[in-house]
Each structure stands twice: as structure tokens, then as C-alpha cells.
Design a protein around this motif. Structure first.
Motif, PDB file in Angstrom:
ATOM      1  N   MET A 188       0.822  -1.197   0.000  1.00 18.35           N
ATOM      2  CA  MET A 188       0.000   0.000   0.000  1.00 18.35           C
ATOM      3  C   MET A 188       0.859   1.252   0.000  1.00 18.35           C
ATOM      4  O   MET A 188       0.492   2.282  -0.534  1.00 18.35           O
ATOM      5  N   SER A 189       2.028   1.149   0.596  1.00 15.78           N
ATOM      6  CA  SER A 189       2.965   2.261   0.624  1.00 15.78           C
ATOM      7  C   SER A 189       4.305   1.716   1.108  1.00 15.78           C
ATOM      8  O   SER A 189       4.347   0.700   1.801  1.00 15.78           O
TER       9      SER A 189
ATOM     10  N   PRO B 158      -7.046 -13.380   4.901  1.00  7.99           N
ATOM     11  CA  PRO B 158      -6.522 -12.572   6.004  1.00  7.99           C
ATOM     12  C   PRO B 158      -6.854 -11.106   5.835  1.00  7.99           C
ATOM     13  O   PRO B 158      -7.135 -10.639   4.725  1.00  7.99           O
ATOM     14  N   ASP B 159      -6.826 -10.375   6.940  1.00  2.00           N
ATOM     15  CA  ASP B 159      -7.053  -8.938   6.905  1.00  2.00           C
ATOM     16  C   ASP B 159      -5.957  -8.263   6.087  1.00  2.00           C
ATOM     17  O   ASP B 159      -6.212  -7.477   5.198  1.00  2.00           O
ATOM     18  N   PHE B 160      -4.706  -8.588   6.425  1.00  2.00           N
ATOM     19  CA  PHE B 160      -3.582  -8.061   5.654  1.00  2.00           C
ATOM     20  C   PHE B 160      -2.432  -9.046   5.732  1.00  2.00           C
ATOM     21  O   PHE B 160      -2.423  -9.972   6.551  1.00  2.00           O
TER      22      PHE B 160
ATOM     23  N   THR C 237       3.114  -0.304   5.355  1.00  2.94           N
ATOM     24  CA  THR C 237       3.916  -1.283   4.631  1.00  2.94           C
ATOM     25  C   THR C 237       3.351  -2.699   4.782  1.00  2.94           C
ATOM     26  O   THR C 237       4.024  -3.619   5.259  1.00  2.94           O
ATOM     27  N   ASN C 238       2.110  -2.857   4.370  1.00  2.00           N
ATOM     28  CA  ASN C 238       1.423  -4.147   4.273  1.00  2.00           C
ATOM     29  C   ASN C 238       0.565  -4.128   3.016  1.00  2.00           C
ATOM     30  O   ASN C 238       0.499  -3.121   2.303  1.00  2.00           O
ATOM     31  N   ILE C 239      -0.123  -5.238   2.786  1.00  2.00           N
ATOM     32  CA  ILE C 239      -1.144  -5.302   1.739  1.00  2.00           C
ATOM     33  C   ILE C 239      -2.430  -5.766   2.399  1.00  2.00           C
ATOM     34  O   ILE C 239      -2.457  -6.831   3.024  1.00  2.00           O
TER      35      ILE C 239
END
Length: 574
Positions: free
Chosen positions: A241-242, A287-289, A247-249
Motif C-alpha cells: 500500500m505504501s 486474512p485482513d492483511f 507497509t502491508n497489503i
């Protein structure tokens, strides 16, 4: 620019290394840091602080200029130039100033001089090792060892002779150092290689109206530089995401990024779309992220994956029957999961157990308790089942197709009985079905159902959106009515304008035939993003960017909407 004003991190496609300021307590916002973004956003990932010294060892204040392929750090005494020669190697070349790298040390970290003249820094917190390689000039290290670790690690890079340039490379690796062949090339060749890689990406970035070209360049850089290589849990090249803060998806963010890629980079789009199905739990949950090191399962995100797939199928012939066969069962399991595990009162209307499950984390529909039944979730599932019916027909699964069609139609009937009121859609508590008093934009997402809604439904919803409630501003539609007592200018999902809510709303308005309002909303968003940057979200009244200033789904939605403005066909203008 001053370092603290730097909004975009410096990185390149494929890399987990980033150079940026850190705006958190305990860090100098006027300094740059070399960061490692493996393992998610619960840490800053700071590995080294960058300091510049003059001849008398005095620290220099510095400013920064940046292009996608070159960073120039300027102090009064001289300049440090920085580039990525590969995904795992940073090159640094100095003139007139010496480079001091101070490491962030924890338990067991140490620096070790190697026989080949290089220096290994073992960072236990990041689970990585770093190799500092002198290319020109010399490196000196001060790393006194106490018991089980280096008390501190200070590395000084300088020329062999006064007024001569020096150059070093910093490479990261997990276990054994393997020489990066990019170090064999010149600094200028490395800059050129990164520039060429970005230019190829930019060429494949969606075209936009000419007056958005600088914003397109920024969106292209953000999306290009936010890709990391497949590693660990990430089975495919993945767009974070950034590389700034987030810094995750997350398992709906990836859908918008896939949508922006499907036209010109279909394989990478498919990688983004399928990434979370590779991580899918046996039960069907996503999963959430996730990041390269762990997935988070305490929440999830809304099932927009059927809606996303239909959007991409409508715009690309690349999604063949073989690819539909690849995703059919995972999408079916994800759909069934909601009915099996998120319908506690067994009324056929799945629920959100937490605001984070919806993507609208703190929306006012969650003000009065949980679990909550909301019409957007039902709308997403209906469309997902419509898509599963379509895929089943293409794959010759006739019984499945009949089952999905029947279930979608039954759910739409239940949805309208459950949520529809004289004034539009409502949200309610599960079990008691008590209505929740909310003025959230989430209640208008069912526009995406298009012609499943009657003309009367459409008229009532539009009147509620445009006339009865003040959602619309000169920058777009706020996520909470701006007259609501819960409205907050920087209230996350209680006011600010977001890329996903805008994308869903513009598509929903098109689905009910409101092409001009959809187009106007798209223009407002594009103008705001072009002016304020690709921020995580925006102040609905001023258009100012909020939170993380380098967000990929904002970049992707900007590119999608601006691209559709080029010829207007998606708004039936020609």
C-alpha cells in the motif's frame, strides 16, 4: 526540499529497502534513514541514519532532491548521490562531505570486518544481514563489542585523499553474502538502469488527460516503487500500500491496484488479484492483511473480489477460461465463508463483527455495537454470486450456476426486506435488528447493484444522497455527512474522502444510469489528487491530503478515473 517536507519514499520496483525520513518520536525528522520494510508496519524498519560530515567531523544539515532513479542529498560542504543498482543494493557516492551511517542496534547486533575488506552488519530485529562494500575510498567502523552485541555501530565512509570522491554499496541478504553483479557496473550505469526500468513502467501506466500528466508521473512512481519481489508468504510480486508507513497489503486494497494494471500489465494485475487467494484459509477466509513475514487474521476485509473480477473481465479479454477456473473455487469458498461463519442469527444476512471487517474501520454504522448487518456487505455478496454464476456457466458447471443464481436472487429479496426503508437503506444490529442511526456514505454503496434496484429505489437513494444529506463537497463525497455530529475533518472513515469509496460510488452511479454525476465525481477526485498528492485520504472540505502521503490505491484509482476521462466512453459521452 527540506527532508521533513519529503513526502515520497525513495525506493525502486522489487526492493524491500527504502530511504525516507521517519516522522515518529525518537527520530530526527530532518534526517534520512535507510529502512527495511520486511515484516509490516508495526515498526519503522530503521536500519541506518544518514549523517553528512565536513572535514572537521561536524554534522551538516542537508536537503534532498529526488527523481525516480536518483537521490541527491546536498549540504553546504558537498553532495551525496544515491541510487539503487538492484533491488537489494543501494549505491552511495559522495563529494566534499563524508558519509556517516549510524546503525540502530538491539540485542545481539554486531558489525564484523570481513577478509575481503567489506563490512557485515548483522541486524537481529530485521532478521537480515547487511554488507557494506567500499567501491572507491575507504570505510572505518567503530563498533565496540560488549558481552553479546556491539554497544553501537558507527561507520564512516570517506575518500582516500582530500577532495576526491568516494563510493560505497550497501546490500541486504538473509544468510550468505552473494556478490551482487550490479556492483560491477558504474554508478551512472546504475542510475540509467533504474531510469529505464521506471520509464518502461510509466509507458505501461494508464494514459490521462494532459493536464494531469505530472500527477500521472507521481502515481506511476508510487506504484512502481511500491512493488516488492515475491518472498516469504508473498507468492507473487506484490504491490504494498505504501513504502512510507502502511507497509502491508490489505485484502481489498489489492483489488484496486489490480484494476489499474489489468489493461497494460495483465499478468501483474492477476498476481495482485490472486495474491490473497494464495493465502486463503481452509475455511475460505482471507486474512485482513499480509506482508512477507506474517498474515493477520483477527479481522478480514469486505468481499469486493467478485465485483473487482467482473470489472476486470469487462475490460480485458486476457482473463481466459483457464484463469477463471483457477479462481472459481477460491472465490466460491470466500463467498460461502460469509454465510457459514458471519451469520450468527441465521437470517441469511451476513454481518460484520468489527468495523475493520468492512474496510470502513470506524464508520458510524458501528457506533451502537457489534455485530452489524449492513447493506453494502449484502450487495457485495449478491454481485459475487452473480459473477460465480457467470463463471460457472463458462466452465460448464450448470448445477453450480443454477445454485448461485438462486442464492443471489433470494439474498436480494431478503436484503430489500431487511434494510430498505422509506428513506433508503439502513444498517442494524444483528439478532435484535435494531436500526443503527448513522449518516455514513457506506449506506449508499448498494448503488453497485444497478438494475436490480427499481427506478423508485434509485430516485429515493439519489434524493437522500444529494438533497437530504450533505455528503457532496467541491472535492467529492465525504464518508460521513458533513452536518453529522460525528463528522471529523481528519476522522478516518467519519468524514475524509477515500479512493475506494469514490471508486465504488462512481461505478455505482454508472450502474444506475447517473453517468454525469459519476463523471463529475471522478473529475473532482482527480483534481484533488493532482493538487494534494496520492494521500491515504483527504479532508472533504479542503481537499488536503491526510495520513500516509504515498498510497498506491489512491494512485490506482486516480489513474483509473483519469484514464476513463480521456475518451468518456465509460460515461456514455460518445
Amino acid at each position: 526540499m527540506k527532508v521533513k517536507e519529503m513526502r515520497l519514499p525513495f525506493s525502486r520496483r522489487g526492493s524491500y529497502l527504502v530511504i525516507s525520513p521517519i516522522h515518529k518520536r525518537g527520530h530526527d525528522s530532518n534526517a534520512l534513514y535507510i529502512r527495511m520494510i520486511r515484516g509490516g508496519d508495526e515498526k519503522t524498519g530503521a536500519v541506518f541514519k544518514i549523517n553528512l560530515l565536513d572535514e572537521s567531523d561536524k554534522h551538516q544539515n542537508y536537503e534532498v532532491e529526488m527523481t525516480p532513479h536518483l537521490m541527491r542529498i546536498s549540504a553546504k560542504a558537498g553532495i551525496l548521490e544515491v541510487c539503487f543498482s538492484s533491488e537489494r543494493t543501494i549505491r552511495m557516492r559522495g563529494y566534499g562531505v563524508r558519509l556517516e551511517l549510524t546503525a540502530f542496534t538491539g540485542s545481539y547486533d554486531y558489525a564484523l570486518a570481513c577478509p575481503d575488506g567489506t563490512l557485515e552488519i548483522n541486524n537481529f530485529a530485521e532478521k537480515r544481514r547487511f554488507r557494506l562494500i567500499p567501491i572507491e575510498g575507504k570505510i572505518e567502523v567503530d563498533a565496540p563489542f560488549e558481552e553479546e552485541k556491539s554497544k553501537f555501530i558507527r561507520i564512516l565512509c570517506s575518500p582516500d585523499h582530500l577532495n576526491k570522491a568516494y563510493e560505497v554499496a550497501l546490500t541486504d541478504y538473509k544468510i550468505n553474502y552473494e556478490k551482487d553483479l550490479s556492483i560491477e557496473t558504474s554508478f551512472q550505469s546504475s542510475v540509467k538502469s533504474a531510469a529505464e526500468d521506471f520509464e518502461i513502467w510509466k509507458k505501461n501506466t494508464l494514459k490521462v488527460p494532459e493536464h494531469y500528466e505530472s500527477a500521472r508521473e507521481a502515481a506511476a512512481y508510487i506504484t512502481w516503487s511500491s512493488i516488492v519481489n515475491a518472498e516469504g508468504l508473498l507468492t507473487r510480486p506484490a504491490m504494498y500500500m505504501s513504502k512510507n508507513w502502511m507497509t502491508n497489503i490489505w485484502s481489498w486494497d489489492h483489488c484496486f491496484n489490480a484494476m489499474a494494471l489489468i489493461k497494460n500489465q495483465p499478468q501483474l494485475a492477476w498476481d495482485q488479484y490472486c495474491l490473497f487467494f494464495d493465502l486463503q484459509d481452509e475455511s475460505g477466509a482471507l486474512p485482513d492483511f499480509s506482508n512477507d513475514q506474517y498474515s493477520f487474521w483477527n479481522c478480514c476485509k469486505p468481499p469486493i473480489h467478485g465485483w473487482t473480477l467482473k470489472w476486470m473481465m469487462d475490460r480485458s479479454d486476457w482473463i481466459s477460461e483457464d484463469r477463471l477456473a483457477e479462481v472459481y473455487q477460491p472465490l466460491a469458498k470466500w463467498t460461502d465463508w460469509w454465510f457459514r461463519y458471519r451469520d450468527h442469527d441465521q437470517d441469511g444476512i451476513p454481518q460484520y463483527n468489527h468495523g475493520n471487517d468492512s474496510g470502513w474501520d470506524n464508520s458510524t454504522v458501528f457506533c451502537e455495537g457489534k455485530p452489524i448487518e449492513t447493506p453494502d456487505l449484502s450487495a457485495f455478496l449478491i454481485i459475487q454470486m452473480d459473477v460465480l454464476e457467470s463463471i460457472a456457466n463458462k466452465l460448464g458447471k450448470n448445477e453450480d450456476a443454477f445454485r448461485w443464481k438462486k442464492k443471489a436472487n433470494e439474498m436480494f429479496t431478503k436484503m430489500m426486506e431487511h434494510f430498505w426503508t422509506d428513506g433508503g437503506f439502513r444498517a442494524c444490529l444483528s439478532n435484535s435488528h435494531k436500526q443503527v442511526m448513522s449518516e455514513s456514505l457506506i449506506l449508499f454503496i448498494p448503488f453497485i447493484l444497478g438494475n436490480r434496484l427499481t427506478d423508485e429505489h434509485k430516485t429515493i437513494l439519489l434524493d437522500s444522497l444529494i438533497t437530504k444529506h450533505q455528503f457532496e463537497t467541491e472535492h467529492g463525497f465525504a464518508t460521513e455527512c458533513i452536518n453529522s455530529p460525528f463528522y471529523r475533518p481528519d476522522g478516518y472513515w467519519r468524514g475524509p474522502i477515500w479512493a475506494p469509496s469514490t471508486m465504488l460510488l462512481t461505478e455505482g452511479l454508472k450502474a444506475i444510469g447517473e453517468y454525469e454525476l459519476s463523471r463529475k465525481t471522478a473529475i473532482k477526485f482527480c483534481e484533488m489528487a493532482a493538487q494534494s498528492g496520492m494521500a491515504e485520504n483527504f479532508n472533504a472540505l479542503t481537499g488536503t491530503g491526510l495520513r500516509d502521503p504515498a498510497f498506491t490505491w489512491t494512485s490506482s484509482v486516480f489513474l483509473i478515473l483519469a484514464n476513463e476521462l480521456v475518451d468518456g466512453t465509460r460515461w456514455k459521452l460518445i
